[in-house]
Design a protein around this motif. Structure first.
Motif, mmCIF file in Angstrom:
data_model
loop_
_atom_site.group_PDB
_atom_site.id
_atom_site.type_symbol
_atom_site.label_atom_id
_atom_site.label_comp_id
_atom_site.label_asym_id
_atom_site.label_seq_id
_atom_site.Cartn_x
_atom_site.Cartn_y
_atom_site.Cartn_z
ATOM 1 N N ARG A 199 25.959 8.559 9.634
ATOM 2 C CA ARG A 199 26.120 9.967 9.990
ATOM 3 C C ARG A 199 26.292 10.830 8.741
ATOM 4 O O ARG A 199 25.784 11.963 8.684
ATOM 5 C CB ARG A 199 27.343 10.131 10.914
ATOM 6 N N THR A 200 26.969 10.319 7.734
ATOM 7 C CA THR A 200 27.108 11.057 6.482
ATOM 8 C C THR A 200 25.773 11.155 5.762
ATOM 9 O O THR A 200 25.432 12.202 5.203
ATOM 10 C CB THR A 200 28.143 10.378 5.583
ATOM 11 N N ALA A 201 24.999 10.069 5.774
ATOM 12 C CA ALA A 201 23.681 10.101 5.150
ATOM 13 C C ALA A 201 22.768 11.091 5.858
ATOM 14 O O ALA A 201 21.973 11.796 5.217
ATOM 15 C CB ALA A 201 23.059 8.704 5.164
ATOM 16 N N GLN A 202 22.868 11.186 7.175
ATOM 17 C CA GLN A 202 22.072 12.163 7.920
ATOM 18 C C GLN A 202 22.418 13.581 7.502
ATOM 19 O O GLN A 202 21.530 14.428 7.331
ATOM 20 C CB GLN A 202 22.301 11.989 9.418
ATOM 21 N N GLY A 208 0.787 -1.218 0.000
ATOM 22 C CA GLY A 208 0.000 0.000 0.000
ATOM 23 C C GLY A 208 0.824 1.275 0.000
ATOM 24 O O GLY A 208 0.258 2.367 0.062
ATOM 25 N N ARG A 209 2.141 1.184 -0.067
ATOM 26 C CA ARG A 209 2.985 2.374 -0.101
ATOM 27 C C ARG A 209 2.966 2.974 -1.503
ATOM 28 O O ARG A 209 2.894 2.257 -2.489
ATOM 29 C CB ARG A 209 4.411 2.015 0.314
ATOM 30 N N SER A 210 3.027 4.288 -1.572
ATOM 31 C CA SER A 210 2.844 4.979 -2.840
ATOM 32 C C SER A 210 4.092 5.769 -3.213
ATOM 33 O O SER A 210 5.009 5.957 -2.404
ATOM 34 C CB SER A 210 1.647 5.930 -2.750
ATOM 35 N N ILE A 211 4.087 6.224 -4.458
ATOM 36 C CA ILE A 211 5.161 7.069 -4.987
ATOM 37 C C ILE A 211 4.565 8.436 -5.290
ATOM 38 O O ILE A 211 3.559 8.540 -5.990
ATOM 39 C CB ILE A 211 5.770 6.473 -6.270
ATOM 40 N N ASP A 212 5.168 9.466 -4.733
ATOM 41 C CA ASP A 212 4.815 10.834 -5.068
ATOM 42 C C ASP A 212 6.105 11.634 -5.198
ATOM 43 O O ASP A 212 7.198 11.062 -5.241
ATOM 44 C CB ASP A 212 3.852 11.444 -4.044
ATOM 45 N N VAL A 213 5.993 12.947 -5.267
ATOM 46 C CA VAL A 213 7.189 13.763 -5.465
ATOM 47 C C VAL A 213 8.136 13.622 -4.282
ATOM 48 O O VAL A 213 9.364 13.526 -4.448
ATOM 49 C CB VAL A 213 6.788 15.238 -5.672
ATOM 50 N N HIS A 214 7.601 13.588 -3.064
ATOM 51 C CA HIS A 214 8.470 13.472 -1.886
ATOM 52 C C HIS A 214 9.106 12.091 -1.801
ATOM 53 O O HIS A 214 10.112 11.926 -1.101
ATOM 54 C CB HIS A 214 7.669 13.764 -0.614
ATOM 55 N N ALA A 215 8.536 11.095 -2.492
ATOM 56 C CA ALA A 215 9.147 9.763 -2.495
ATOM 57 C C ALA A 215 10.499 9.775 -3.192
ATOM 58 O O ALA A 215 11.329 8.885 -2.949
ATOM 59 C CB ALA A 215 8.217 8.762 -3.174
ATOM 60 N N LEU A 216 10.758 10.757 -4.042
ATOM 61 C CA LEU A 216 12.082 10.869 -4.661
ATOM 62 C C LEU A 216 13.135 11.195 -3.609
ATOM 63 O O LEU A 216 14.288 10.780 -3.733
ATOM 64 C CB LEU A 216 12.054 11.946 -5.747
ATOM 65 N N ARG A 217 12.760 11.926 -2.578
ATOM 66 C CA ARG A 217 13.685 12.178 -1.464
ATOM 67 C C ARG A 217 13.916 10.894 -0.666
ATOM 68 O O ARG A 217 15.026 10.649 -0.185
ATOM 69 C CB ARG A 217 13.118 13.281 -0.576
ATOM 70 N N HIS A 218 12.882 10.084 -0.515
ATOM 71 C CA HIS A 218 13.055 8.768 0.118
ATOM 72 C C HIS A 218 14.015 7.913 -0.710
ATOM 73 O O HIS A 218 14.833 7.170 -0.144
ATOM 74 C CB HIS A 218 11.703 8.072 0.250
ATOM 75 N N SER A 219 13.900 7.992 -2.029
ATOM 76 C CA SER A 219 14.808 7.225 -2.889
ATOM 77 C C SER A 219 16.243 7.686 -2.697
ATOM 78 O O SER A 219 17.169 6.867 -2.704
ATOM 79 C CB SER A 219 14.392 7.387 -4.353
ATOM 80 N N PHE A 220 16.432 8.984 -2.511
ATOM 81 C CA PHE A 220 17.770 9.514 -2.262
ATOM 82 C C PHE A 220 18.368 8.913 -0.990
ATOM 83 O O PHE A 220 19.523 8.466 -0.976
ATOM 84 C CB PHE A 220 17.689 11.044 -2.154
ATOM 85 N N ILE A 258 19.139 11.040 13.521
ATOM 86 C CA ILE A 258 19.612 9.984 12.628
ATOM 87 C C ILE A 258 18.565 8.891 12.447
ATOM 88 O O ILE A 258 18.529 8.210 11.428
ATOM 89 C CB ILE A 258 20.939 9.398 13.152
ATOM 90 N N ASP A 259 17.683 8.695 13.452
ATOM 91 C CA ASP A 259 16.664 7.661 13.298
ATOM 92 C C ASP A 259 15.663 8.039 12.215
ATOM 93 O O ASP A 259 15.058 7.163 11.587
ATOM 94 C CB ASP A 259 15.940 7.421 14.626
ATOM 95 N N LEU A 260 15.478 9.316 11.950
ATOM 96 C CA LEU A 260 14.620 9.731 10.844
ATOM 97 C C LEU A 260 15.230 9.310 9.515
ATOM 98 O O LEU A 260 14.522 8.864 8.600
ATOM 99 C CB LEU A 260 14.419 11.245 10.889
ATOM 100 N N THR A 261 16.550 9.413 9.397
ATOM 101 C CA THR A 261 17.227 9.005 8.162
ATOM 102 C C THR A 261 17.190 7.501 7.982
ATOM 103 O O THR A 261 16.908 6.997 6.895
ATOM 104 C CB THR A 261 18.691 9.481 8.183
ATOM 105 N N MET A 262 17.450 6.761 9.052
ATOM 106 C CA MET A 262 17.574 5.319 8.954
ATOM 107 C C MET A 262 16.233 4.595 8.924
ATOM 108 O O MET A 262 16.082 3.573 8.257
ATOM 109 C CB MET A 262 18.408 4.789 10.133
ATOM 110 N N ASN A 263 15.226 5.106 9.643
ATOM 111 C CA ASN A 263 13.969 4.377 9.804
ATOM 112 C C ASN A 263 12.862 4.854 8.871
ATOM 113 O O ASN A 263 12.011 4.053 8.466
ATOM 114 C CB ASN A 263 13.474 4.494 11.253
#
Length: 584
Positions: free
Chosen positions: A446-449, A422-434, A457-462
């Protein structure tokens, strides 16, 4: 001693009013909207015109406060006795302030309780705007507060109640409002109450104990990251689709469809053939043939597709949000240095801090080519003090309906908008892909954060990392195999082959370690062999070395090192046996 009275004010004389004089005073007679006759005195206004003198329907209390200052306060009472009761309370409070039983702040707090809540909220919006909030945020706060004040019947600050708000939130939950949306309403009103406490309008925040809804268990919009193959398809379709739209064939409804609608369909009922990635090239070629007489329009469509593809690529390779990308201008780019970058202004960033975002070389080359095709682009360097006005031109024209454009591109590329979860793709999903691509490439958390510009950092990882696209199986295959049916010698040989044996790790230890100060008489070492007979031979050689220390027992590679032990006071590190020391 205070007093109460009805205040007077003036207003224009209604049309058709009759003016007359009585006992030397002028009056006006007219009928109000209900047809009743009204008579009021007439006076001359500051502009020299006649105006009506109207008496306020409620009483005003006039008294001296605790500091001796004359104050005029509206009692809101139409009855004189009720107004005098309010006056007595005000005078009593003034006496308490004068005797230092109450502070001036506590006295002013009591006055704020009778002020309309709309006046307080207007002052709060001015405070939020002065802090640099955007116009969209101000409008959102105003819209949420207006609904809350109306539904919860809040007229003054004393009407704000936690129990009433909780009941309202529960009603919205039963109507299907998402947990995150309910929390935004709660946060809007709670922030207002917090400001009232800081400005001494409220003694405490009445909503401090209202719990937030659990957003994790009630997430309505879950985004998924796109794979590399999907991103390649998306960029291809985005570049060709604007021109391909003019090459699609028009199809008539079938006979069965015509019978269903009751006869031959009208021209408006005809539909264009669907676009697919396989037919995209042919459809583009057909569009070029149809628009051959208008090459300028073809060039415009090609540039539009190129811009859309570059917008997607920039979002995926930088992690910029849609509004942040739309705010970028040509002057914020630096493409000429060794490390190309873009400067995001603090006013345009979500956290209002401002960032310098590095650009990949291939993306920087694409942006350089994109801008070189545009005339009058004189500078791409932020540090150039002689920047032309063209540097203020937006980098991209990001459409307001980009999410709908993305949906059409996904459909043409054959990419499902929703997955099996049920997960979708929208414009903000491109940031998730990044974020997911960073983790998949082995970038340190830490570099990804820092690349995602997250505070936690849990926002970046989770949240922004899709575990479905990570090679978890490959990571598990790197662990040692544990065979329950293998013999000890077989398992030991397997561990040596995979590099998980302790004896193998001892080989990584430096061969020479400092001695404690005593001279070594002999050195023993373990011979590593994969055969049991070799191990028994090695043990016999070790025992002989213990009985008769000799330099000949050492391999040639260690002979020279052992000969220098007497002077350097260092000994060889062994993996299994203890060194024998001389009795002295």
């Amino acid at each position: 001693m205070g007093t109460v009275y009805r205040a007077t004010y003036t207003k224009p004389i209604p049309a058709g009013a009759e003016l007359f004089t009585k006992s030397g005073e002028r009056f006006a007679r007219w009928k109000n909207s209900k047809g009743r006759k009204q008579v009021s005195p007439v006076t001359m206004g500051q502009d020299g015109t006649d105006r009506l003198v109207v008496e306020s329907p409620t009483y005003v209390a006039k008294y001296r406060d605790g500091s001796g200052i004359v104050c005029k306060v509206s009692t809101g009472c139409r009855d004189e006795d009720a107004a005098r009761s309010v006056l007595s309370k005000l005078e009593r409070r003034a006496e308490l302030v004068k005797s230092e039983v109450l502070s001036k702040g506590e006295s002013a707090m009591a006055d704020h309780q009778t002020t309309p809540v709309a006046d307080h909220f207007a002052a709060y919006l001015n405070h939020v705007q002065a802090k640099g909030a955007t116009a969209e945020h101000i409008a959102d706060l105003k819209r949420k507060a207006k609904r809350l004040f109306a539904d919860c019947v809040v007229g003054t600050l004393r009407d704000i109640d936690a129990e009433t708000l909780e009941a309202w939130l529960n009603d919205r939950q039963s109507e299907g409002m998402a947990a995150r949306t309910r929390n935004t309403y709660l946060q809007a009103l709670r922030g207002f109450c917090k400001w009232c406490v800081h400005t001494e309008r409220l003694a405490s925040n009445p909503l401090i104990r209202v719990a937030k809804a659990d957003e994790k268990s009630d997430r309505r919009r879950q985004r998924r990251s796109m794979t590399e193959a999907e991103l390649v398809k998306l960029l291809q379709v985005a570049r060709m689709r604007p021109l391909a739209e003019y090459g699609r064939k028009t199809t008539r409804p079938s006979e069965d469809e015509a019978e269903a609608i009751g006869g031959a369909p009208k021209r408006s009922k005809w539909r264009k053939a669907a676009l697919t990635l396989d037919t995209m090239q042919a459809v583009v070629q057909r569009a070029r043939e149809r628009l051959a007489a208008n090459p300028e329009f073809v060039e415009k469509l090609e540039r539009l597709g190129r811009e859309r593809a570059l917008i997607y690529k920039t979002l995926v390779l930088t992690g910029l949000r849609r509004n942040e990308l739309a705010s970028l201008t040509v002057g914020q780019l630096d493409l000429d240095g060794a490390m190309p970058f873009v400067v995001l202004k603090a006013a345009d960033e979500k956290n209002r801090q401002g960032s310098t975002i590095p650009l990949r070389l291939d993306l920087a080359n694409d942006l350089r080519e994109w801008l070189s095709d545009t005339p009058n682009t004189a500078t791409l360097r932020l540090r150039d003090h002689n920047a032309t006005p063209d540097s203020k031109r937006p980098l991209f024209t990001v459409p307001a309906g980009l999410v709908r454009i993305l949906d059409r591109d996904l459909k043409a590329a054959g990419i499902k908008k929703h997955d099996e979860r049920g997960r979708s793709i929208d414009v903000h999903a491109l940031r998730h892909s990044f974020g997911t691509l960073l983790s998949k490439a082995g970038v340190a958390p830490r570099t990804a954060q820092a690349a995602m510009r997250h505070s936690k950092i849990d926002l970046t990882m989770n949240v922004y990392t899709d575990p479905k696209l990570l090679d978890v199986a490959g990571a598990l295959n790197s662990l040692p195999s544990l065979n329950l049916n293998a013999s000890p010698s077989t398992e030991r040989n397997t561990m040596r082959a995979t590099g998980t044996d302790d004896s193998m790790s001892s080989a990584l230890v430096p061969p020479l370690v400092p001695n404690s100060g005593k001279r070594g008489e002999s050195v023993s070492f373990a011979v590593i062999s994969s055969d049991d007979d070799d191990e028994r031979t090695a043990r016999r050689a070790t025992l002989e070395n213990r009985r008769k220390p000799s330099e000949k027992a050492l391999p040639a590679v260690f002979a020279s090192k052992a000969s220098r032990m007497e002077t350097t006071r260092i000994e060889l590190a062994t993996s299994g046996l203890q060194s024998q020391r001389s009795p002295s």
